[in-house]
Design a protein around this motif. Structure first.
Motif, short mmCIF file in Angstrom:
data_model
loop_
_atom_site.label_atom_id
_atom_site.label_comp_id
_atom_site.label_asym_id
_atom_site.label_seq_id
_atom_site.Cartn_x
_atom_site.Cartn_y
_atom_site.Cartn_z
N PRO A 13 0.90 -1.07 -0.14
CA PRO A 13 0.14 0.16 0.02
C PRO A 13 0.84 1.14 0.09
CG PRO A 13 -0.07 -0.96 2.16
CD PRO A 13 0.78 -2.06 1.19
N VAL A 14 0.29 2.42 -0.40
CA VAL A 14 0.82 3.75 -0.44
C VAL A 14 1.11 4.20 1.08
CG1 VAL A 14 0.68 5.93 -1.08
CG2 VAL A 14 0.11 4.36 -2.71
N LEU A 44 9.31 1.69 0.18
CA LEU A 44 8.97 2.92 0.52
C LEU A 44 7.66 3.41 0.41
CD1 LEU A 44 10.92 5.47 1.04
CD2 LEU A 44 10.77 6.33 -1.07
N GLY A 45 6.73 2.60 -0.13
CA GLY A 45 5.39 3.17 -0.03
C GLY A 45 4.91 3.93 -1.03
N THR A 54 10.62 10.85 -10.74
CA THR A 54 9.40 10.32 -9.65
C THR A 54 8.57 11.44 -9.19
OG1 THR A 54 10.29 11.23 -7.53
CG2 THR A 54 11.45 9.36 -8.34
N THR A 55 7.60 11.25 -8.86
CA THR A 55 6.31 12.04 -8.36
C THR A 55 6.99 12.78 -6.97
OG1 THR A 55 5.49 10.84 -6.65
CG2 THR A 55 4.68 10.74 -8.93
N LEU A 56 6.37 14.42 -6.95
CA LEU A 56 6.79 14.98 -5.88
C LEU A 56 6.75 14.35 -4.49
CD1 LEU A 56 7.76 17.92 -5.12
CD2 LEU A 56 5.54 18.73 -4.83
N ARG A 57 5.59 13.89 -4.17
CA ARG A 57 5.35 13.26 -3.07
C ARG A 57 6.25 11.92 -2.75
NH1 ARG A 57 -1.18 12.84 -3.40
NH2 ARG A 57 -1.57 14.81 -3.16
N ASP A 58 6.48 11.06 -3.79
CA ASP A 58 7.71 10.18 -3.74
C ASP A 58 9.11 10.71 -3.25
OD1 ASP A 58 5.84 8.18 -4.03
OD2 ASP A 58 6.26 7.85 -6.25
N GLN A 88 14.19 10.24 9.25
CA GLN A 88 13.76 9.57 10.39
C GLN A 88 14.86 8.13 10.40
OE1 GLN A 88 8.92 10.23 9.56
NE2 GLN A 88 9.85 8.02 9.43
N GLN A 89 16.16 8.53 10.10
CA GLN A 89 17.34 7.70 10.30
C GLN A 89 16.96 6.37 9.56
OE1 GLN A 89 19.96 8.56 13.04
NE2 GLN A 89 19.10 10.43 11.99
N GLY A 90 16.20 6.56 8.31
CA GLY A 90 16.28 5.25 7.55
C GLY A 90 14.96 4.33 7.80
N TRP A 91 14.20 4.80 8.80
CA TRP A 91 12.92 4.15 9.27
C TRP A 91 11.68 4.63 8.61
CZ3 TRP A 91 11.76 -0.31 11.70
CH2 TRP A 91 10.15 -0.18 12.12
N PHE A 92 10.93 4.12 7.93
CA PHE A 92 9.93 4.53 7.04
C PHE A 92 8.89 3.44 6.74
CE2 PHE A 92 7.39 6.76 3.67
CZ PHE A 92 7.03 7.65 4.28
N ASN A 93 7.71 3.73 6.60
CA ASN A 93 6.70 2.54 6.27
C ASN A 93 6.83 1.43 7.10
OD1 ASN A 93 4.48 1.80 4.68
ND2 ASN A 93 5.90 0.87 2.95
#
Length: 406
Positions: free
Chosen positions: A60-61, A274-275, A298-302, A312-317
Motif C-alpha cells: 500500500p501507499v 518506501l510505499g 519520480t513524483t513530488l510526494r515520492d 527518520q534515520q532510515g526508518w519509514f513505512n
C-alpha cells in the motif's frame, strides 16, 4: 515586499500545443534541457528519452498525514533588505511542484506550470544523491570497501586517471579527473571548437544519450569506454571537485558486483519498501545504462517520502530501509567542513541540513534540527544554479527552517 510577474507556464508559452505543434513551439530531444523548453520537458522526459522502470512494489501507499500550515507569510531577505515571503517564492523560482513535510506531516503542497500530483518529474543531478545513498548501503553491507582503489572492482580503468582513486574519493567527489563539468554547454558545443576536456564533455553527452550521435561520430561508443579514457591532473583526495563521471563510476561498481542494473538495485533496496505512489524511472543511454547522475524521475510526494525516510534515520513505512549508521554519517558530514559527502550537498552546518540539488532547480532539502523535508521541482529559464531563481529557493528554505524551530 517586492513581487514580480510570475513566469510563463508551458501552456502560456504554447509549448507542444496543437497536433502537430508549430515548429517554434516544438520541444525536441536536442532542446529538452534548455529554457524555455524545459518548462514542458522536465515533466515529460519519458516522451523524449528511453527509460528503465523502477517498480514501486505491491504494498500500500504510505500516505502522509496532512496538517496544512500557514507558512506563506514567513519572510526572507536579500542583503539589501528587500523582503519576500515563502508564498511568493514558488512562482519567483519557477517551481513546478513543492511539498513541505514538518514533523512527519504534510503542511504545504503546491503544483504550478501544469504539474499534477501524479506527474513524474526530472530530478536532474539530484539523482546523484539517490545513487550515493544506495552505494553507501551496499558498502555498509560489505559488498565493497570504500577504502579500496576503484580498479579493485573495475580493472578496465587501470590505465586511466581513475587508477589511484579510492571508492570513497569517488563517493565524495575528491577525485582529480580532468573533466570540464558543464563547460561548455554539451548541447551546443561541437568537437574541435574548444579545449580537449570540453570536447570530452560533449562526447559524454553523446554516450549518455542526452545528445543524438551525429553522422561521422568517431568518439567512444559507450559511457564505459569514455570513462576509461579520462585523465588525472593532480592528486586524488586533496579537494572537492563536482564531476558527474564520479557517479557513473559509483553506479558501475554496484552494477558490476551485483550483476544487476541500477534500476533493479534501487527497486530492491529502496523503492519497493518506501510505499511510493508510482514507479520511478531512470533515463537510460544508448546501451541501456542508467544515467545515474542525472536521469531519475519520480513524483513530488515520492521524492518527499525518500527525504522523510532519511530524516527518520532510515526508518519509514514500518521498516528500517536504510541503516541508521549511514544517515548518522551523512548528518555528521553536514555538521563538518566538507561541502559534499555521500553525493549530498551539506548546506547548513548549524542545523546539520543536507540537500540533493539538480540542474534547473531540483531540490530535496533535509533539516534534522527543524524536522523538515522540502521536495521541490522547478524549471529555471537558464537552468543553472546561482541565478535569481536559485536565490529565492535557497533563501526561503533556511528562513522556513529557522521559523519552524522557534
Amino acid at each position: 515586499m517586492s513581487f514580480q510577474r510570475p513566469p510563463k507556464t508551458a501552456d502560456e508559452l504554447g509549448l507542444m500545443r496543437g497536433f502537430p505543434p508549430s515548429p517554434d513551439a516544438r520541444v525536441t530531444h536536442a532542446t529538452q534541457l534548455l529554457g524555455p523548453y524545459n518548462r514542458w520537458s522536465f515533466q515529460n522526459i519519458q516522451k523524449l528519452n528511453p527509460t528503465a522502470d523502477v517498480w514501486r512494489g505491491n504494498g500500500p501507499v504510505a500516505h502522509f498525514d496532512e496538517e496544512l500550515g500557514d507558512i506563506d507569510e514567513i519572510p526572507y531577505q536579500r542583503r539589501d533588505g528587500t523582503t519576500y515571503t515563502f508564498g511568493e517564492m514558488p512562482e519567483l523560482s519557477y517551481t513546478d511542484g513543492i511539498a513541505v513535510v514538518h514533523q512527519g506531516k504534510m503542511i504545504y503542497e503546491r503544483y504550478l506550470n501544469g504539474m499534477q500530483a501524479y506527474t513524474r518529474h526530472a530530478w536532474a543531478s539530484g539523482s546523484k544523491s539517490m545513487t550515493g545513498t544506495i552505494a553507501a548501503m551496499l558498502a555498509y553491507e560489505g559488498l565493497f570497501d570504500l577504502k579500496a582503489p576503484v580498479t579493485t572492482y573495475l580493472p578496465e580503468l587501470n590505465a586511466s586517471g581513475w587508477a589511484s582513486a579510492t571508492v570513497r574519493q569517488v563517493m565524495d567527489m575528491t577525485t582529480a579527473i580532468t573533466f570540464a563539468e558543464g563547460k561548455p554547454d554539451p548541447l551546443l558545443e561541437q568537437p574541435g571548437m574548444a579545449h580537449p576536456s570540453m570536447v570530452e564533455n560533449w562526447m559524454y553527452s553523446v554516450t549518455m544519450g542526452w545528445r543524438a550521435r551525429p553522422q561521422g561520430y568517431a568518439g567512444p561508443e559507450t559511457s564505459y569506454d569514455l570513462l576509461a579514457t579520462m585523465k588525472r591532473a593532480g592528486k586524488h583526495g586533496e579537494r572537492f571537485t563536482y564531476l558527474t563521471p564520479n557517479t557513473d563510476i559509483l553506479a558501475w561498481i554496484m552494477k558490476r558486483l551485483l550483476d544487476k542494473p541500477l534500476a533493479d538495485i534501487m527497486q530492491e533496496r529502496i523503492w519497493s519498501k518506501l510505499g511510493a505512489e508510482r514507479d520511478a524511472c531512470w533515463v537510460v543511454g544508448p546501451t541501456t545504462e542508467e544515467t545515474s547522475g542525472s536521469g531519475l524521475l519520480t513524483t513530488l510526494r515520492d521524492m518527499a517520502r525518500f527525504g522523510q525516510m532519511l530524516l527518520q534515520q532510515g526508518w519509514f513505512n514500518g521498516q528500517q530501509i536504510i541503516p541508521t549508521a549511514i544517515v548518522e554519517d551523512i548528518e555528521r558530514s553536514a555538521k563538518g567542513s566538507s561541502p559534499y559527502s555521500h553525493h549530498w550537498w551539506m548546506v547548513n552546518k548549524e542545523h546539520g541540513a543536507y540537500c540533493a540539488l539538480g540542474f534547473g532547480g531540483q531540490m530535496l532539502y533535509i533539516d534534522p534540527r527543524a524536522q523538515l523535508v522540502v521536495a521541490k521541482f522547478s524549471s529555471y529559464p537558464t537552468p543553472v544554479d546561482g541565478g535569481e531563481e536559485f536565490f529565492h529557493a535557497f533563501a526561503a528554505l533556511p528562513a522556513l527552517a529557522n521559523a519552524l524551530v522557534r
